[in-house]
Write a protein that holds these residues in place. Structure first.
Motif, short mmCIF file in Angstrom:
data_model
loop_
_atom_site.label_atom_id
_atom_site.label_comp_id
_atom_site.label_asym_id
_atom_site.label_seq_id
_atom_site.Cartn_x
_atom_site.Cartn_y
_atom_site.Cartn_z
N TRP A 60 0.82 -1.22 0.00
CA TRP A 60 0.00 0.00 0.00
C TRP A 60 0.85 1.26 0.00
O TRP A 60 0.40 2.31 -0.47
CB TRP A 60 -0.91 0.04 1.22
CG TRP A 60 -2.06 -0.92 1.19
CD1 TRP A 60 -2.40 -1.75 0.15
CD2 TRP A 60 -3.00 -1.16 2.23
NE1 TRP A 60 -3.50 -2.49 0.50
CE2 TRP A 60 -3.90 -2.15 1.76
CE3 TRP A 60 -3.18 -0.64 3.50
CZ2 TRP A 60 -4.96 -2.62 2.52
CZ3 TRP A 60 -4.23 -1.11 4.28
CH2 TRP A 60 -5.12 -2.10 3.78
N CYS A 61 2.05 1.18 0.57
CA CYS A 61 2.89 2.36 0.74
C CYS A 61 4.31 2.05 0.30
O CYS A 61 4.84 0.96 0.57
CB CYS A 61 2.94 2.80 2.21
SG CYS A 61 1.35 3.19 2.95
N LEU A 175 -8.17 1.60 0.43
CA LEU A 175 -7.12 0.62 0.16
C LEU A 175 -7.53 -0.78 0.61
O LEU A 175 -7.26 -1.78 -0.07
CB LEU A 175 -5.82 1.04 0.84
CG LEU A 175 -5.10 2.24 0.22
CD1 LEU A 175 -4.05 2.79 1.18
CD2 LEU A 175 -4.44 1.83 -1.09
N ARG A 180 -7.54 2.06 -5.38
CA ARG A 180 -6.40 2.97 -5.28
C ARG A 180 -6.80 4.43 -5.51
O ARG A 180 -5.94 5.31 -5.61
CB ARG A 180 -5.30 2.57 -6.28
CG ARG A 180 -4.66 1.20 -5.99
CD ARG A 180 -3.90 1.21 -4.67
NE ARG A 180 -3.20 -0.03 -4.40
CZ ARG A 180 -3.73 -1.07 -3.75
NH1 ARG A 180 -5.00 -0.99 -3.32
NH2 ARG A 180 -3.04 -2.15 -3.52
N THR A 181 -8.07 4.67 -5.65
CA THR A 181 -8.59 6.03 -5.81
C THR A 181 -9.80 6.20 -4.90
O THR A 181 -10.41 5.20 -4.50
CB THR A 181 -9.02 6.29 -7.28
OG1 THR A 181 -9.99 5.32 -7.68
CG2 THR A 181 -7.82 6.22 -8.21
N LYS A 183 -7.35 9.54 -5.32
CA LYS A 183 -5.95 9.76 -4.98
C LYS A 183 -5.81 10.64 -3.75
O LYS A 183 -4.91 10.43 -2.93
CB LYS A 183 -5.24 10.37 -6.18
CG LYS A 183 -3.74 10.53 -5.98
CD LYS A 183 -3.07 11.08 -7.23
CE LYS A 183 -1.56 11.22 -7.02
NZ LYS A 183 -0.90 11.77 -8.24
N VAL A 186 -6.18 8.34 -0.71
CA VAL A 186 -5.11 7.35 -0.63
C VAL A 186 -3.79 8.01 -0.25
O VAL A 186 -3.04 7.51 0.60
CB VAL A 186 -5.00 6.58 -1.95
CG1 VAL A 186 -3.75 5.69 -1.95
CG2 VAL A 186 -6.24 5.73 -2.18
N ARG A 190 -1.10 7.59 2.93
CA ARG A 190 0.31 7.27 2.74
C ARG A 190 1.24 8.28 3.39
O ARG A 190 2.28 7.91 3.94
CB ARG A 190 0.61 7.18 1.24
CG ARG A 190 0.02 5.93 0.58
CD ARG A 190 0.20 5.95 -0.92
NE ARG A 190 -0.25 4.68 -1.51
CZ ARG A 190 -0.59 4.53 -2.78
NH1 ARG A 190 -0.53 5.57 -3.62
NH2 ARG A 190 -0.97 3.34 -3.23
#
Length: 313
Positions: A60-61, A175, A180-181, A183, A186, A190
């Motif tokens: 994820w990061c 997530l 993944r959006t 953005k 997300v 992160r």
């Protein structure tokens, strides 16, 4: 090349070469201990630990993201006392098969986040471990001022917040559902966007109490209410739900106020101020302190779900 092939001291050398030096650092990494200037005569200290699979996931990061997250979690605690961060110490436990470039990315994230407040990574330790674990200790300087504690809120005080809230929790939900959006959400998960200057600013304005909201607004305000022996009421209409958060909430079947009131990882600062204080831009009044106990939302107990993050729940 893996960390096992690079070796402990080879890896340490690669990390040190990427670290800057802040103005409070008299002796940085490379000796038995660092030397950090403490002109105030007092040192503010805080420690936080991040464990892979519990606090972050590498799918994820990126490594720099995780470094930013690890540093921010500690730096926010320092400024929540009204202090200015000066240095970070980092202990890293890492699987031996890890690529050294991943650790370099982590070091970059730690160093860059610390640099936002003029601090630097001055030392630490590392060990092989089957579970990637990052423990960070932050140090800070009060500059001659008294620390802003959790136990000073008084009935009649206003409650204000500085920094975004609910964004990181929304990003975590996105997530965890495999998306993944958006953005905006997300990226908020992160990398926190902490208003570090707001901590010392609140101290200068006469804040009676303050806390870093790391585990959920209602839960963390509960710590202030308990320490100060007061009741705190949060006004739900003080929060604007951004369009992307509202759209994500509708798509995922989540009440966005669960993210705002009980979500963590954004690290805004919540502080109480005497009535009549003129708050500068960047602070928003979100509630009030009164006689009583506990935390309510619009003068009623919160029934929208959990109050926040609990490491053992």
């Amino acid at each position: 090349m893996s960390i096992a092939e690079a070796g402990e001291f080879g890896l340490i050398g690669r990390i040190i070469s990427r670290l800057g030096s802040g103005p409070a650092t008299l002796l940085g990494p490379g000796d038995d201990a660092a030397v950090v200037r403490a002109a105030d005569g007092r040192v503010v200290a805080s420690t936080d630990v991040l464990v892979e699979g519990r606090h972050f996931r590498r799918d994820w990061c990126g490594p720099a993201d995780i470094g930013h997250r690890a540093a921010a979690a500690n730096l926010a605690d320092i400024v929540a006392m009204g202090a200015t961060p000066t240095a970070l110490l980092v202990a890293l436990c890492v699987p031996t098969g890890t690529d050294p470039t991943w650790v370099e990315g982590l070091a970059d994230g730690l160093s860059d986040e610390a640099g936002l407040v003029g601090a630097s990574v001055v030392g630490g330790d590392m060990s092989a471990s089957p579970t990637l674990t990052i423990a960070v200790t932050a140090l800070g300087d009060l500059g001659g001022a008294a620390p802003v504690r959790r136990d000073g809120a008084q009935p009649g005080d206003i409650l204000a917040l500085s920094g975004r809230i609910g964004y990181a929790a929304a990003g975590l939900t996105v997530l965890s559902r495999g998306f993944r959006t958006p953005k905006l959400l997300v990226e908020a998960y992160r990398r926190p966007a902490v208003r570090y200057a707001a901590g010392p600013e609140a101290a200068r304005l006469g804040a009676t109490s303050m806390i870093d909201v790391s585990d959920g607004l209602l839960q963390d305000l509960g710590h202030v209410a308990t320490a100060s022996v007061v009741g705190i009421d949060v006004h739900s209409d003080a929060f604007d739900v951004p369009d992307q958060m509202r759209d994500a909430a509708n798509a995922l079947g989540v009440d966005p106020y669960q993210w705002i009131l009980a979500g963590g990882d954004d690290h805004p600062l919540a502080a109480t101020f005497p009535p009549g204080v003129s708050l500068p831009e960047g602070w928003q009044v979100i509630g009030a302190v009164h006689d009583g106990t506990g935390v309510t939302v619009d003068r009623k107990p919160w029934t929208g779900g959990g109050l926040g993050w609990d490491h053992f729940r």
